[in-house]
Scaffold this active site. Structure first.
Site, PDB file in Angstrom:
ATOM      1  N   ASP A 154       2.489   4.318   7.310  1.00 44.20           N
ATOM      2  CA  ASP A 154       1.537   3.390   6.709  1.00 44.20           C
ATOM      3  C   ASP A 154       2.142   1.994   6.831  1.00 44.20           C
ATOM      4  O   ASP A 154       3.167   1.710   6.233  1.00 44.20           O
ATOM      5  CB  ASP A 154       1.319   3.761   5.246  1.00 44.20           C
ATOM      6  CG  ASP A 154       0.429   2.774   4.513  1.00 44.20           C
ATOM      7  OD1 ASP A 154      -0.057   1.828   5.146  1.00 44.20           O
ATOM      8  OD2 ASP A 154       0.244   2.943   3.296  1.00 44.20           O
ATOM      9  N   SER A 155       1.496   1.124   7.613  1.00 50.66           N
ATOM     10  CA  SER A 155       2.080  -0.188   7.897  1.00 50.66           C
ATOM     11  C   SER A 155       1.729  -1.249   6.859  1.00 50.66           C
ATOM     12  O   SER A 155       1.952  -2.437   7.089  1.00 50.66           O
ATOM     13  CB  SER A 155       1.622  -0.665   9.282  1.00 50.66           C
ATOM     14  OG  SER A 155       0.213  -0.777   9.329  1.00 50.66           O
ATOM     15  N   SER A 156       1.195  -0.851   5.709  1.00 47.99           N
ATOM     16  CA  SER A 156       0.828  -1.805   4.669  1.00 47.99           C
ATOM     17  C   SER A 156       2.008  -2.685   4.296  1.00 47.99           C
ATOM     18  O   SER A 156       3.074  -2.192   3.950  1.00 47.99           O
ATOM     19  CB  SER A 156       0.353  -1.066   3.415  1.00 47.99           C
ATOM     20  OG  SER A 156      -0.754  -0.249   3.693  1.00 47.99           O
ATOM     21  N   GLY A 157       1.817  -4.005   4.360  1.00 43.40           N
ATOM     22  CA  GLY A 157       2.841  -4.927   3.917  1.00 43.40           C
ATOM     23  C   GLY A 157       3.930  -5.205   4.926  1.00 43.40           C
ATOM     24  O   GLY A 157       4.940  -5.805   4.587  1.00 43.40           O
ATOM     25  N   LEU A 158       3.756  -4.784   6.179  1.00 47.86           N
ATOM     26  CA  LEU A 158       4.808  -4.957   7.184  1.00 47.86           C
ATOM     27  C   LEU A 158       4.370  -5.872   8.323  1.00 47.86           C
ATOM     28  O   LEU A 158       4.959  -5.843   9.391  1.00 47.86           O
ATOM     29  CB  LEU A 158       5.216  -3.585   7.742  1.00 47.86           C
ATOM     30  CG  LEU A 158       5.771  -2.591   6.716  1.00 47.86           C
ATOM     31  CD1 LEU A 158       6.018  -1.240   7.377  1.00 47.86           C
ATOM     32  CD2 LEU A 158       7.035  -3.121   6.077  1.00 47.86           C
ATOM     33  N   SER A 161      -0.754  -6.620  11.311  1.00 48.90           N
ATOM     34  CA  SER A 161      -1.785  -7.382  12.012  1.00 48.90           C
ATOM     35  C   SER A 161      -1.154  -8.364  12.991  1.00 48.90           C
ATOM     36  O   SER A 161      -1.623  -8.517  14.127  1.00 48.90           O
ATOM     37  CB  SER A 161      -2.687  -8.121  11.020  1.00 48.90           C
ATOM     38  OG  SER A 161      -1.950  -9.048  10.249  1.00 48.90           O
ATOM     39  N   ALA A 162      -0.097  -9.040  12.567  1.00 53.76           N
ATOM     40  CA  ALA A 162       0.589  -9.961  13.475  1.00 53.76           C
ATOM     41  C   ALA A 162       1.231  -9.209  14.626  1.00 53.76           C
ATOM     42  O   ALA A 162       1.215  -9.663  15.775  1.00 53.76           O
ATOM     43  CB  ALA A 162       1.645 -10.762  12.719  1.00 53.76           C
ATOM     44  N   ALA A 163       1.801  -8.043  14.348  1.00 53.35           N
ATOM     45  CA  ALA A 163       2.429  -7.250  15.410  1.00 53.35           C
ATOM     46  C   ALA A 163       1.401  -6.822  16.450  1.00 53.35           C
ATOM     47  O   ALA A 163       1.673  -6.825  17.654  1.00 53.35           O
ATOM     48  CB  ALA A 163       3.123  -6.029  14.807  1.00 53.35           C
ATOM     49  N   ASP A 205       4.892 -14.296   9.636  1.00 54.25           N
ATOM     50  CA  ASP A 205       4.876 -12.991  10.300  1.00 54.25           C
ATOM     51  C   ASP A 205       5.119 -13.100  11.796  1.00 54.25           C
ATOM     52  O   ASP A 205       6.005 -12.463  12.359  1.00 54.25           O
ATOM     53  CB  ASP A 205       3.547 -12.279  10.043  1.00 54.25           C
ATOM     54  CG  ASP A 205       3.350 -11.928   8.583  1.00 54.25           C
ATOM     55  OD1 ASP A 205       4.323 -12.039   7.813  1.00 54.25           O
ATOM     56  OD2 ASP A 205       2.232 -11.540   8.211  1.00 54.25           O
TER      57      ASP A 205
END
Length: 460
Positions: A154-158, A161-163, A205
């Protein structure tokens, strides 16, 4: 719920994505290029990049992989490991932000045979094309690609979107033979996020993802130079991207004297999921910071300056903070205290004092809760559990704090014990949310990583 650690990307992951793209494109797997776009964490500098503050960041060994081959024409064909459907568009199509499309009576461009809800994940690809086009780049070669995030994560908070945005930028640039500097790509991804998607975030980010270096902490000054034209639609600010890479020396009190084994990064997930673009809290906090800056600058006779808190001197805040409503005073208090923590953190990291650095991270987390008021009960509980975990040096929310993740710096030899403790204790406090994590890790043990890059073949 479980604990996961390991290296990324592994050769097996790279081989898997090459084979997938080869199947989609009918090309040889050796021709497949892979963009490695890591997620980032921000140990110090929470919620101040959009106000021109100083921030710190590092990338981790998890993130986005985008395998692709250049097309023989302008066609772009994309599939995803996380989302259904296929996105099809042309690299030379004119892409417009949503608000401009609606104004001009246009609809979102996509393959008419594919349901709209299945292809919204393709907006980042469209945004990347928009950003490149808006700066005058001539795009003539499309790609066939397959994009996926680190499996089960789960990529929440990492900064996922920028990645993703950076992954598409690097792929389109590679396919079209464009030589673009990291600084230019930071601006391009800002265009994706701010203009195309309408998110009022800063440049932390994308800067972290593009400027970081393995074994270093990246410190960035996000000082705002001037605003772009004002309108009813959000127009972001022009920002400098001054940065320095700080190496961590031999860590104090580390009996082995081994930097590589000094610390690990824990990612602890709450089970909460909500995108920033659908949560009004993030943009509201940005507006409150700007309103506080406007009042403080007027009070000091500097009302002609851009209303961002980096233009307000700390002594001006102290002298005039009584003029601010309670919530605005809290937002400003967070900015000034967090900026000071970043500077202290720079010194602590440079001297190898991870204990002090961790204490500053924890203080940042507390200010995010009390002054920036971005937490919710599950995230605050997760933060508190991490504080009690063995070997944890410091912890705070990751990302905007409106959804699902906390980060922690932990002594390397206690990382497994800390992760197990978090899994067990959080499950007692939030059994329902914890049950949502059964399909992936509840706690991830990570290492630092490098910046985003393109791997051209198996021998790169």
């Amino acid at each position: 719920m479980g604990v996961v650690s390991g290296h990324w990307p592994s050769e097996s992951e790279l081989d898997k994505i090459r084979k997938k793209v080869a199947e989609l494109s009918g090309r040889d797997a050796q021709e497949v290029r892979v963009v490695v776009s890591p997620y980032r964490i921000c140990p110090l500098g929470a919620h101040i990049d959009h106000q021109g503050g100083t921030v710190s960041a590092m990338t981790i060994n998890k993130g986005i992989l985008l395998g692709f081959v250049p097309s023989d024409d302008t066609q772009v064909t994309l599939q995803s490991g996380q989302f259904e459907g296929e996105v099809r568009l042309r690299i030379d199509e004119v892409q417009l932000p949503k608000h401009m499309s609606e104004t001009n009576g246009l609809t979102e461009q996509m393959d008419s045979s594919t349901p709209q809800e299945e292809c919204r994940w393709g907006n980042y690809a469209r945004g990347a094309i928009y950003a490149l086009q808006s700066k005058g780049n001539h795009l003539k070669t499309g790609i066939t690609g397959f994009i996926c995030g680190s499996e089960g994560l789960d990529s929440s908070g990492l900064s996922s979107s920028a990645a993703v945005g950076i992954a598409y930028l690097l792929a389109f640039e590679s396919a079209n033979g464009l030589v673009v500097s990291p600084t230019e790509n930071i601006e391009y991804d800002r265009l994706i996020e701010n203009e195309y998607l309408g998110l009022k975030n800063g440049i932390l980010d994308q800067s972290a993802i593009l400027l970081s270096s393995y074994g270093c902490l990246t410190f960035m000054n996000c000082k705002i130079l001037c605003s772009l034209e004002n309108s009813d639609n959000y127009r972001p600010h022009v920002q400098t991207i001054k940065h320095k890479l700080i190496h961590l020396p031999t860590v104090q009190n580390n009996h082995e004297g081994d930097l590589g084994n000094a610390y690990k990064i824990l990612l602890a997930f709450s089970g909460l999921k909500q995108a920033l673009t659908t949560n009004p809290g993030y943009n509201r906090r940005v507006a409150e910071c700007q309103e506080a800056a406007k009042i403080l600058l007027q009070a000091s006779g500097d009302e002609e300056m851009e209303p961002v808190l980096s233009n307000v001197k700390p002594e001006v805040f102290e002298a005039h903070k009584s003029k601010l409503e309670a919530n605005l005073a809290k937002r400003a208090e967070h900015y000034f205290s967090e900026n000071e923590r970043v500077m202290k953190g720079l010194e602590a990291w440079a001297s190898g004092n991870l204990k002090e650095f961790g204490e500053l991270i924890t203080a940042s987390g507390l200010s995010s809760i009390q002054n920036y008021e971005c937490g919710c009960e599950p995230l605050i509980q997760l933060y508190q559990v991490l504080l009690k975990s063995p070997g944890v040096l410091g912890t705070r929310f990751s990302g905007a704090g409106f959804r699902g993740c906390c980060i922690a710096l932990v002594e390397a030899d206690k990382a497994e014990a800390a992760a197990t403790f978090v899994v067990n204790e959080y499950s007692k406090l939030q059994p329902e949310l914890a049950s949502h994590l059964n399909q992936g890790p509840a706690v991830l043990i990570c290492d630092a990583s490098d910046s985003a890059r393109v791997i051209s073949n198996t021998f790169s």
